[in-house]
Design a protein around this motif. Structure first.
Motif, PDB file in Angstrom:
ATOM      1  N   LEU A 306      57.496  16.284  12.294  1.00  0.00           N
ATOM      2  CA  LEU A 306      57.972  15.226  11.412  1.00  0.00           C
ATOM      3  C   LEU A 306      58.059  13.879  12.120  1.00  0.00           C
ATOM      4  O   LEU A 306      58.482  13.808  13.284  1.00  0.00           O
ATOM      5  CB  LEU A 306      59.356  15.575  10.863  1.00  0.00           C
ATOM      6  N   PRO A 307      57.684  12.797  11.427  1.00  0.00           N
ATOM      7  CA  PRO A 307      57.920  11.450  11.968  1.00  0.00           C
ATOM      8  C   PRO A 307      59.413  11.145  11.930  1.00  0.00           C
ATOM      9  O   PRO A 307      60.110  11.502  10.970  1.00  0.00           O
ATOM     10  CB  PRO A 307      57.151  10.537  11.005  1.00  0.00           C
ATOM     11  N   CYS A 322      59.352  18.025  16.601  1.00  0.00           N
ATOM     12  CA  CYS A 322      59.270  19.366  16.022  1.00  0.00           C
ATOM     13  C   CYS A 322      60.300  20.237  16.734  1.00  0.00           C
ATOM     14  O   CYS A 322      61.023  19.766  17.627  1.00  0.00           O
ATOM     15  CB  CYS A 322      57.868  19.954  16.159  1.00  0.00           C
ATOM     16  N   TYR A 323      60.389  21.485  16.335  1.00  0.00           N
ATOM     17  CA  TYR A 323      61.316  22.418  16.984  1.00  0.00           C
ATOM     18  C   TYR A 323      60.532  23.636  17.449  1.00  0.00           C
ATOM     19  O   TYR A 323      59.740  24.211  16.686  1.00  0.00           O
ATOM     20  CB  TYR A 323      62.426  22.841  16.018  1.00  0.00           C
ATOM     21  N   VAL A 324      60.752  23.987  18.689  1.00  0.00           N
ATOM     22  CA  VAL A 324      60.126  25.168  19.275  1.00  0.00           C
ATOM     23  C   VAL A 324      61.245  26.110  19.696  1.00  0.00           C
ATOM     24  O   VAL A 324      62.044  25.784  20.582  1.00  0.00           O
ATOM     25  CB  VAL A 324      59.245  24.802  20.480  1.00  0.00           C
ATOM     26  N   ILE A 361      51.220  22.471  20.491  1.00  0.00           N
ATOM     27  CA  ILE A 361      51.677  22.947  19.189  1.00  0.00           C
ATOM     28  C   ILE A 361      50.456  23.331  18.353  1.00  0.00           C
ATOM     29  O   ILE A 361      49.458  22.609  18.313  1.00  0.00           O
ATOM     30  CB  ILE A 361      52.496  21.858  18.460  1.00  0.00           C
ATOM     31  N   ALA A 362      50.516  24.465  17.675  1.00  0.00           N
ATOM     32  CA  ALA A 362      49.344  25.012  16.987  1.00  0.00           C
ATOM     33  C   ALA A 362      48.765  24.052  15.957  1.00  0.00           C
ATOM     34  O   ALA A 362      47.547  24.018  15.743  1.00  0.00           O
ATOM     35  CB  ALA A 362      49.726  26.335  16.319  1.00  0.00           C
ATOM     36  N   SER A 363      49.611  23.269  15.311  1.00  0.00           N
ATOM     37  CA  SER A 363      49.128  22.386  14.255  1.00  0.00           C
ATOM     38  C   SER A 363      48.737  21.000  14.763  1.00  0.00           C
ATOM     39  O   SER A 363      48.417  20.125  13.957  1.00  0.00           O
ATOM     40  CB  SER A 363      50.199  22.241  13.166  1.00  0.00           C
ATOM     41  N   LEU A 415      71.639  14.213  19.500  1.00  0.00           N
ATOM     42  CA  LEU A 415      71.672  15.561  20.074  1.00  0.00           C
ATOM     43  C   LEU A 415      70.266  16.102  20.311  1.00  0.00           C
ATOM     44  O   LEU A 415      69.993  16.736  21.347  1.00  0.00           O
ATOM     45  CB  LEU A 415      72.456  16.500  19.153  1.00  0.00           C
ATOM     46  N   ASP A 416      69.370  15.862  19.359  1.00  0.00           N
ATOM     47  CA  ASP A 416      67.980  16.298  19.550  1.00  0.00           C
ATOM     48  C   ASP A 416      67.337  15.572  20.728  1.00  0.00           C
ATOM     49  O   ASP A 416      66.655  16.184  21.566  1.00  0.00           O
ATOM     50  CB  ASP A 416      67.173  16.037  18.280  1.00  0.00           C
ATOM     51  N   LEU A 417      67.542  14.260  20.785  1.00  0.00           N
ATOM     52  CA  LEU A 417      66.959  13.489  21.882  1.00  0.00           C
ATOM     53  C   LEU A 417      67.540  13.910  23.227  1.00  0.00           C
ATOM     54  O   LEU A 417      66.807  14.036  24.226  1.00  0.00           O
ATOM     55  CB  LEU A 417      67.208  11.994  21.646  1.00  0.00           C
ATOM     56  N   ALA A 418      68.850  14.145  23.265  1.00  0.00           N
ATOM     57  CA  ALA A 418      69.490  14.555  24.511  1.00  0.00           C
ATOM     58  C   ALA A 418      69.012  15.930  24.962  1.00  0.00           C
ATOM     59  O   ALA A 418      68.859  16.198  26.160  1.00  0.00           O
ATOM     60  CB  ALA A 418      71.001  14.557  24.337  1.00  0.00           C
ATOM     61  N   GLU A 419      68.755  16.811  23.990  1.00  0.00           N
ATOM     62  CA  GLU A 419      68.263  18.147  24.337  1.00  0.00           C
ATOM     63  C   GLU A 419      66.878  18.063  24.967  1.00  0.00           C
ATOM     64  O   GLU A 419      66.609  18.693  25.996  1.00  0.00           O
ATOM     65  CB  GLU A 419      68.223  19.007  23.079  1.00  0.00           C
TER      66      GLU A 419
END
Length: 482
Positions: A306-307, A322-324, A361-363, A415-419
């Motif tokens: 996602l953008p 994205c999330y892996v 990433i597969a896509s 939180l996503d960016l920090a992860e």
């Protein structure tokens, strides 16, 4: 998404200017709403039609020849689609000066042909984007839902009163307006502008005809068409008015919670709010139209990447996420997130061969090959600057200025960016036993509770540290801006 608000707007059509009110989209109980000052009426049959038949209940938007006439109507009338809007009690007390639209909320439908006939510049692109956006919103709010009891063999053409509007706003050249002047530069851009002009030539008269059936120039029976000055007279009168130094007189109007009206110019629900609470800035700085974003989201959701848009003190830009295995992964390398000034620049990077952490990433092959622009949806926009400003205001004594839920979306982004970037201090500041973490936890259970002035100073320091740390992980890429 912004809190419930109402703004005055002006529409110029058929050489006259009408004033009305628009409630931009907001969210309530998980549903999205927007509405115009209008109602549902039973229109008579058109005796000039070859097959005259009453159209039945029709949603109309009430227009008035002046802000004074609009204000007079608002003071006494409650029989319309905004009567139950959360901020209507405030609007009903306002005078003409408060219901006079600013320049950004004046839409010249008569002038569209002239705009597309000229060479594109920033002002022309912005004006067209705003005009076509409001036309799409008018159509959306005035659309009559299809009756489930209708005959199965009813023509599909009868399912919408706004076929030409739908066709026009679905054109990729119209979607590109939201990207600004960059979309119309160079040889490809010139071609896109030419195609946009062709689309307007083909469809605009039909668009105006479709809208005309839903524009009530009688102000719900309070005025006549003779009360409207010509567009030239209107412009001359406005030019003669003294300039007002009060910049904020006609800003969005906010007040107390309630459910929006159920009339058919109310197209889908929004968040209610408490009187005096600050409006959190909504909408992307990229200014893509809702239709363009929705169309793009179909592709990006399908590929699972996602953008997202990030706003920090250093600047604003877009990237991909994205999330892996439930862990956030961004377009970047070695914990550094690549951020691009425009979706066009981001798309150019994706089509290139520079190494980054999403290539496996597969896509990704679909992303690299697509011509669908990466346009972020509202829920994937993280404005860290706005929260800094609001927290500072609350810390200075403006208790109750903001609801706790305003923290949730920016916190989700950091939180996503920090992860991804492995920023331990960010995670520490948002831990359950930290002051900011405790407030965020409370926001999840009581999102509409106001933030108090007493707890804000500690949050200002914590949030500033978060913003500083996030800034170290962002790499603003300007090499592909053109």
């Amino acid at each position: 998404m912004a809190r419930p608000s109402i703004v005055p707007i002006a529409l110029t059509l058929d050489d006259r200017t009408g004033y009305t009110l628009w409630a931009p989209p907001w969210e309530e109980d998980g549903e999205e709403w927007q509405a115009f000052l209008g109602s549902t009426v039973d229109l008579p049959a058109d005796i000039n039609d070859d097959d005259p038949e009453a159209p039945g209940p029709t949603a109309v938007v009430h227009l008035f020849p002046s802000p004074a006439a609009l204000a007079a109507f608002c003071r006494v009338s409650t029989d319309h689609d905004l009567a139950d809007h959360p901020v209507w009690p405030v609007v009903a007390t306002l005078g003409p000066e408060d219901l006079t639209p600013d320049e950004d909320h004046r839409f010249d439908l008569d002038g569209v042909y002239d705009v597309v006939a000229e060479n594109p510049d920033r002002w022309a692109v912005d004006e067209l984007a705003a005009t076509l956006d409001i036309v799409g919103r008018l159509a959306e709010c005035c659309e009559t839902p299809v009756d489930d009891d209708d005959d199965d063999d009813e023509d599909d053409d009868d399912e919408t009163a706004f076929e030409s509007v739908a066709e026009l706003v679905s054109r990729p050249e119209v979607a590109a307006l939201g990207l600004g002047i960059d979309a119309f530069l160079g040889r490809d851009g010139e071609g896109a502008w030419a195609r946009l002009g062709t689309a307007v030539d083909e469809l605009w008269e039909d668009v105006l005809e479709e809208l005309d059936d839903h524009l009530d120039w009688t102000g719900a029976g309070t005025v006549t068409t003779e009360d409207y000055p010509s567009a030239a007279e209107e412009a001359e009168a406005r030019a003669a008015e003294p300039e007002d130094d009060d910049e904020d007189d006609d800003e969005d109007l906010d007040d107390a919670p309630a459910r929006p009206a159920a009339g058919s110019t109310a197209a889908a629900p929004a968040e209610a709010a408490t009187a005096g609470i600050r409006t959190i800035r909504g909408g992307s700085e990229l200014a893509a139209t809702p239709a363009a974003v929705a169309a793009a989201q179909e592709f990006w959701e399908a590929v699972g990447i996602l953008p997202v848009e990030v706003v920090v003190p250093e600047g604003q830009g877009v990237t991909l996420r994205c999330y892996v295995e439930d862990r956030a992964r961004f377009l970047g390398r070695e914990g550094q997130v690549f951020v691009f000034p425009t979706p066009v620049a981001l798309a150019r990077f994706c089509a290139g061969d520079e190494a980054h952490d999403l290539t496996e990433i597969a896509s990704w092959a679909e992303v690299a090959d697509t011509d669908t622009l990466p346009l972020p949806a509202d829920q994937d926009r993280y404005d860290l600057v706005e929260i800094s400003e609001v927290l500072a205001e609350v810390a200075q004594g403006a208790g109750g200025l903001v609801e706790l839920r305003a923290l949730l979306q920016p916190v989700e982004g950091v939180l996503d960016l920090a992860e991804y970037a492995e920023l331990p201090r960010v995670q520490q500041q948002l831990a359950a036993d930290a002051p900011l973490g405790r407030v965020v936890a409370r926001a999840e259970t009581d999102p509409r509770a106001p933030l108090s002035a007493e707890e804000a100073p500690a949050l200002v320091t914590a949030w500033q540290q978060i913003v500083d740390d996030i800034g170290t992980a962002l790499v603003f890429r300007s090499d592909l801006a053109r």
